[in-house]
Design a protein around this motif. Structure first.
Motif, PDB file in Angstrom:
ATOM      1  N   GLY A 162    -133.039  11.720 -14.346  1.00 20.34           N
ATOM      2  CA  GLY A 162    -132.804  10.794 -13.251  1.00 20.34           C
ATOM      3  C   GLY A 162    -131.687  11.140 -12.290  1.00 20.34           C
ATOM      4  N   ARG A 163    -131.160  12.361 -12.333  1.00 22.59           N
ATOM      5  CA  ARG A 163    -130.124  12.761 -11.376  1.00 22.59           C
ATOM      6  C   ARG A 163    -130.513  14.082 -10.703  1.00 22.59           C
ATOM      7  N   PRO A 164    -131.652  14.144 -10.052  1.00 19.70           N
ATOM      8  CA  PRO A 164    -132.116  15.416  -9.476  1.00 19.70           C
ATOM      9  C   PRO A 164    -131.180  15.970  -8.409  1.00 19.70           C
ATOM     10  N   THR A 165    -130.508  15.087  -7.645  1.00 22.89           N
ATOM     11  CA  THR A 165    -129.634  15.610  -6.591  1.00 22.89           C
ATOM     12  C   THR A 165    -128.443  16.375  -7.178  1.00 22.89           C
ATOM     13  N   HIS A 166    -127.972  15.948  -8.367  1.00 22.72           N
ATOM     14  CA  HIS A 166    -126.890  16.691  -9.010  1.00 22.72           C
ATOM     15  C   HIS A 166    -127.346  18.111  -9.356  1.00 22.72           C
ATOM     16  N   ALA A 167    -128.567  18.257  -9.858  1.00 19.05           N
ATOM     17  CA  ALA A 167    -129.090  19.585 -10.210  1.00 19.05           C
ATOM     18  C   ALA A 167    -129.216  20.467  -8.969  1.00 19.05           C
ATOM     19  N   ILE A 168    -129.683  19.859  -7.868  1.00 26.96           N
ATOM     20  CA  ILE A 168    -129.855  20.622  -6.626  1.00 26.96           C
ATOM     21  C   ILE A 168    -128.506  21.066  -6.074  1.00 26.96           C
TER      22      ILE A 168
END
Length: 642
Positions: A162-168
């Motif tokens: 649920g934290r895709p922006t952190h991965a990007i």
């Protein structure tokens, strides 16, 4: 087990008990007081006190002086307690704090190490807790190295939970760090970013992640996967109307094609990238395109153009303060200068590059500079120093999983071994290099390995093998338009004769060479039928089965010691102890350096050949050797001069 754990927790202070619960939520193997503070929303000092309490209670263990880990069973127990005792909002806030801390600290480290590329990275998040002081470059590098496993774990966790922006954002922040020798980490982190971007239907972020994946494959010499991912990235950048992204993808496609020997398409990609960078006023990107275009031009022998583009690139890189890419441009300039035989300038630039690359912590580039410096040492006839550089480069390339680099370093080691009269080692290194180069489809290193094998076999008087490898090297260099073809063709013509006919092998008659000064003829043992001598005359004075004959091999002297083994293999047990010629390194008159080398062979007493006579006990160029006044073969059955 749960009962034991609960007893350990019963008398903990509340803040330490809460810290224990939240530690069960975080990914990664360990953490320090700064990360613990970010997770718990406290100060590093308070976090350190809680960690010390937990360590005394054996609920965490020290990994080193500043880091703490937790057993898997304890972590599962702690996570269960957090689910039961802390609200979902509290748990999410704790993880947000930890992941923002990692992003912010990674950004600080990258800004310190690569300030010129800050515009390519996302803005760092605000944090409510302090981050460590990374104003010193060594501290920044140490933090990135220490947190490597935690950052990789963060990428996986945030992409899937649920934290895709952190991965990007993590992928884009670490791009330059990951392509500096952390290729497998790059595949993992960029791969999670790609998955996260697809989950968000964010093609621009997906393109950047694909750029990272393709670059990592390129550095691991996986050229087809690299092309595939970079082409995908280019398509998405075009769809998003992102000229800078397009230029970055085109640049790396050009580098892939350069590795594969597709120089014309490489130049086309890089010229497109240069045009795009200039159209947007991106001087940093323009400097990169110029540097890489110069690299390909150098491969094609366009040395003046290459040097001019490198000087343009260096001027732009110094203006923008990009020390990382300045080092790579200096390394390429040193390579061009080596090919132009400007060895003093080449050495200075390779050494400057090496110092800069070590300063910014680029192990990938450091290996390249060491290899370039090793080539300079070889050209300066300093083979021991060359071998040291190539060995160090090989260790770095191997550690980074860079197979292309391994082939380069192995070829360099083979060249150094030839120069120090170690033909067996030279054959081993060049053969290993050839195996890798063929596996990764690198024609330049294949040709270099064949050339090294050819020269080594020639020094061993194995003319058929030398001819074969020269022909293979020539075919590869010609096919790809590389300037080394001219040199190889000259060697091959010298070896086979002006007419181009193949030279005879060790079991055939040896073509007599020009008459050399007394005492400087190169003697090699060749096999022969028992009872025959070179030239077809009856053997009445030469050891049966092995004939010592003069053969002019102008390249052999530079390799030093040569042992003619063919005679031993083909005439075993037939007097070979006396007949086998051992060519030993000597230092002749400088006026005839090109003929220096081996002047020893065990012969029957009193025999002389081409101005030299040996006693039976003579095995070297010292006492026991005597000159023949007649200057020609003497004794019964004369005729071994050819």
């Amino acid at each position: 087990m749960v009962t034991v754990f609960s007893w350990s927790l019963r008398y903990l202070p509340a803040d330490a008990a809460r810290t224990f619960r939240l530690l069960g939520l975080r990914p990664g193997p360990d953490l320090d007081a700064y990360a613990t503070a970010a997770l718990t929303g406290t100060t590093p000092a308070d976090a350190q006190r809680s960690l010390d309490v937990l360590a005394r209670a054996h609920l965490v263990q020290r990994v080193d002086a500043a880091r703490y880990g937790m057993h898997d069973l304890l972590r599962a127990y702690a996570a269960g307690l957090a689910s039961a005792q802390d609200t979902p909002e509290a748990r999410e806030a704790a993880l947000d704090g930890l992941f923002d801390h990692y992003l912010a600290t990674a950004a600080a480290a990258m800004d310190r190490l690569h300030p010129a590329e800050a515009h390519l990275r996302p803005t760092a998040p605000e944090t409510s807790t302090p981050v460590p002081d990374l104003s010193d470059p060594d501290a920044a590098r140490a933090w990135l190295s220490t947190e490597r496993a935690c950052l990789t774990a963060m990428a996986a966790h945030t992409a899937a939970h649920g934290r895709p922006t952190h991965a990007i954002r993590l992928s884009q922040t670490l791009y330059r760090h990951l392509i500096s020798g952390r290729h497998t980490d790059g595949l993992t982190i960029h791969g999670h970013a790609r998955d996260a971007a697809r989950l968000l239907d964010d093609p621009a972020s997906e393109a950047r992640a694909l750029l990272g994946i393709g670059t990592a494959h390129y550095q691991l010499a996986r050229h087809e996967p690299a092309r595939h991912h970079l082409q995908e990235a280019l398509t998405l950048f075009r769809r998003a109307d992102d000229p800078t992204g397009q230029a970055r993808a085109l640049t790396n496609l050009g580098l892939v094609d350069e590795r594969l020997g597709r120089f014309s398409t490489a130049v086309a990609y890089l010229e497109q990238a240069l045009t795009l960078y200039r159209s947007t006023g991106d001087t940093a990107g323009e400097s990169i395109a110029l540097k890489n275009l110069a690299h390909v031009e150098g491969q094609l022998g366009r040395y003046d153009e290459s040097a001019d583009h490198l000087h343009q690139s260096l001027a732009l890189l110094r203006r923008t303060g990009n020390r990382y890419l300045e080092a790579h441009a200096l390394m390429d300039l040193g390579t061009v200068e080596t090919r132009l035989d400007r060895l003093d300038e080449a050495a200075v630039h390779q050494e400057q590059a090496l110092a800069l690359l070590r300063e910014v912590g680029d192990g990938y580039g450091e290996a390249g500079a060491l290899h370039g410096l090793g080539v300079v040492h070889s050209r300066r006839n300093r083979p021991a120093k060359a071998a040291d550089c190539h060995r160090e480069a090989l260790a770095l390339y191997s550690r980074n999983g860079d197979r292309d680099g391994e082939a380069r370093a192995l070829n360099g080691l083979g060249e150094a071994a030839r120069a120090t009269a170690q033909p067996a080692e030279a054959l081993t290194h060049h053969t290993q290099a050839l195996t890798i180069a063929e596996d990764i489809s690198n024609p330049g290193q294949q040709a270099r390995a064949h050339a090294g094998l050819a020269e080594t076999h020639e020094s061993l008087a194995n003319i058929p093998a030398a001819t074969h490898h020269y022909e293979r090297a020539l075919a590869l260099y010609q096919e790809h338009g590389m300037p080394e073809a001219t040199t190889i063709r000259k060697h091959l013509n010298t070896l086979t004769g002006a007419t181009g006919a193949p030279a005879p092998g060790p079991t055939n008659r040896t073509r007599p060479g020009p008459r050399l000064p007394v005492g400087l003829a190169v003697l090699v043992a060749i096999s022969a039928q028992p009872g025959r001598v070179h030239g077809g005359q009856p053997d009445q004075g030469v050891v049966e089965g092995v004939v010592v004959s003069r053969q002019w091999t102008p390249r052999a002297p530079r390799q030093g010691v040569v042992v003619a083994e063919d005679a031993l293999r083909e005439a075993p047990g037939r007097g070979h102890r006396r007949g086998l010629a051992r060519m030993r390194e000597v230092r002749p008159d400088p006026a005839v350096q090109r003929h220096h080398g081996p002047l020893v062979a065990r012969r029957t007493p009193g025999r002389a050949c081409e101005g030299m006579a040996w006693d039976e006990q003579d095995v070297g160029s010292g006492p026991g050797r005597r000159e023949s006044r007649a200057g020609q073969c003497q004794g019964p059955g004369a005729g071994c001069g050819g």
